[in-house]
Design an enzyme around this catalytic site. Structure first.
Site, short mmCIF file in Angstrom:
data_model
loop_
_atom_site.label_atom_id
_atom_site.label_comp_id
_atom_site.label_asym_id
_atom_site.label_seq_id
_atom_site.Cartn_x
_atom_site.Cartn_y
_atom_site.Cartn_z
N LYS A 26 6.31 -30.99 -20.23
CA LYS A 26 6.75 -29.92 -21.14
C LYS A 26 7.98 -30.30 -21.96
O LYS A 26 8.35 -29.60 -22.90
CB LYS A 26 7.04 -28.64 -20.35
N LYS B 170 7.79 -20.38 -25.86
CA LYS B 170 7.09 -19.63 -24.82
C LYS B 170 6.08 -18.70 -25.49
O LYS B 170 6.16 -18.44 -26.68
CB LYS B 170 8.07 -18.81 -23.97
N ASP C 195 6.35 -23.45 -22.45
CA ASP C 195 5.32 -24.31 -23.02
C ASP C 195 5.93 -25.60 -23.56
O ASP C 195 5.27 -26.64 -23.56
CB ASP C 195 4.59 -23.56 -24.12
N GLY D 274 8.41 -20.00 -16.73
CA GLY D 274 7.97 -21.29 -17.22
C GLY D 274 8.24 -21.42 -18.71
O GLY D 274 8.86 -20.55 -19.34
N GLU E 84 8.76 -11.31 -21.78
CA GLU E 84 9.52 -12.45 -21.25
C GLU E 84 10.90 -12.55 -21.90
O GLU E 84 11.90 -12.79 -21.23
CB GLU E 84 8.74 -13.74 -21.45
N THR F 168 2.91 -21.91 -13.88
CA THR F 168 4.08 -22.40 -13.15
C THR F 168 4.85 -21.24 -12.53
O THR F 168 5.29 -21.30 -11.38
CB THR F 168 4.99 -23.22 -14.06
N THR G 58 5.70 -15.31 -16.42
CA THR G 58 4.24 -15.28 -16.54
C THR G 58 3.73 -16.69 -16.82
O THR G 58 4.37 -17.45 -17.54
CB THR G 58 3.81 -14.33 -17.67
N GLY G 59 2.57 -17.01 -16.26
CA GLY G 59 1.97 -18.32 -16.49
C GLY G 59 1.73 -19.05 -15.18
O GLY G 59 2.15 -18.59 -14.11
N GLY H 28 0.93 -17.78 -22.65
CA GLY H 28 0.20 -16.81 -21.84
C GLY H 28 0.14 -15.43 -22.45
O GLY H 28 -0.46 -14.51 -21.88
#
Length: 262
Positions: free
Chosen positions: A129, A102, A92, A90, A111, A36, A33-34, A105
């Site tokens: 990142k 992470k 963070d 992805g 996740e 990227t 999710t997100g 989002g």
């Protein structure tokens, strides 16, 4: 189209494009999710439509599930899949050990469940990142709504004895209301500045009543694919101890970019 992308979006795109090459016919793939991860879903959708790739995707959020269906990926639940060949998502933040933060989002729980139910996890990210120490990005902690303020107070009290720079915590908002996850929970963002011992922090926070899960991913990520705005891509494999670099050319791909905003 790629020629209209910002450097940061180009970096996300090339990382996603390179990571898509790890996906093989017949795989069960966890879909992150997100922003990227959304590029990755689009790349896989193009491979399904144009190349006949046959995969089954397990999304980590309702947003990802909707996008995956839109681009033609066969979507199934984790219970249906039981176990996954690969998850691509992805992050963070990530550090040299491929420990992650992470949850920016809001999908950290799904996740983490999906990533740990996979033979391998690959993280896709732009170069910004990467950090020397985790913690500049606020650490998300998912808590149940009942007694969330008590959970918040217990977290703040616990942080006093942790190796962190800051101890401020905030309830994540969606407008004038609390942000609600797909599971109906709230998220507390921990503004720590720097995390000295991520493994210890993750274990201690998860013992606090009301806490469902935290956004520290330790010993879960196997490879990171780092994209750069000029088309360079770096792949680091923590298990093999290898680093490889490649460059992807930008091409106009109408099917990939049209009508698919982030």
């Amino acid at each position: 189209m790629t020629g209209e992308l910002s450097p940061i979006d180009k970096a996300k795109f090339v990382a996603a494009k390179r990571a898509a090459e790890f996906v093989e016919d017949g795989m069960r793939v966890g879909l992150g999710t997100g922003s990227t991860a959304a590029w990755l879903v689009r790349c896989l959708g193009e491979m399904v439509r144009e190349d006949g790739l046959k995969i089954r995707g397990v999304p980590t959020s309702s947003r990802t599930a909707e996008l995956a269906r839109d681009v033609g990926i066969d979507v199934i639940s984790l219970d249906e899949a039981r176990w996954l060949d690969l998850t691509i998502d992805g992050a963070d933040e990530f550090d040299a050990d491929l420990s992650l933060i992470k949850g920016g989002g809001g999908a950290l729980l799904q996740e983490k469940i999906v990533a740990t139910a996979s033979d391998q996890m690959i993280v896709i990210a732009d170069a910004a990142k990467e950090v020397g120490h985790l913690g500049s990005f606020p650490l998300p902690v998912e808590v149940i709504p009942f007694g969330w303020q008590t959970s918040q107070a217990l977290i703040e009290e616990t942080l006093v004895s942790m190796d962190v720079m800051g101890r401020k915590t905030t309830l994540r908002m969606n407008g004038d209301r609390a942000f609600v996850t797909d599971e109906g929970n709230f998220i507390l963002d921990l503004h720590l500045g720097r995390i000295g011992n991520a493994r210890q922090l993750a274990m201690v926070v998860n013992q606090i009543p009301g806490v469902v899960e935290n956004g520290l991913f330790i010993d879960i990520c196997d490879q990171v694919v780092i994209g750069y705005g000029d088309g360079r891509v770096e792949v680091r494999d923590i298990n093999a101890g290898t680093v490889s670099e490649d460059r992807l050319d930008f091409v106009e791909e109408e099917n990939l970019f049209s009508d698919l905003g982030d």
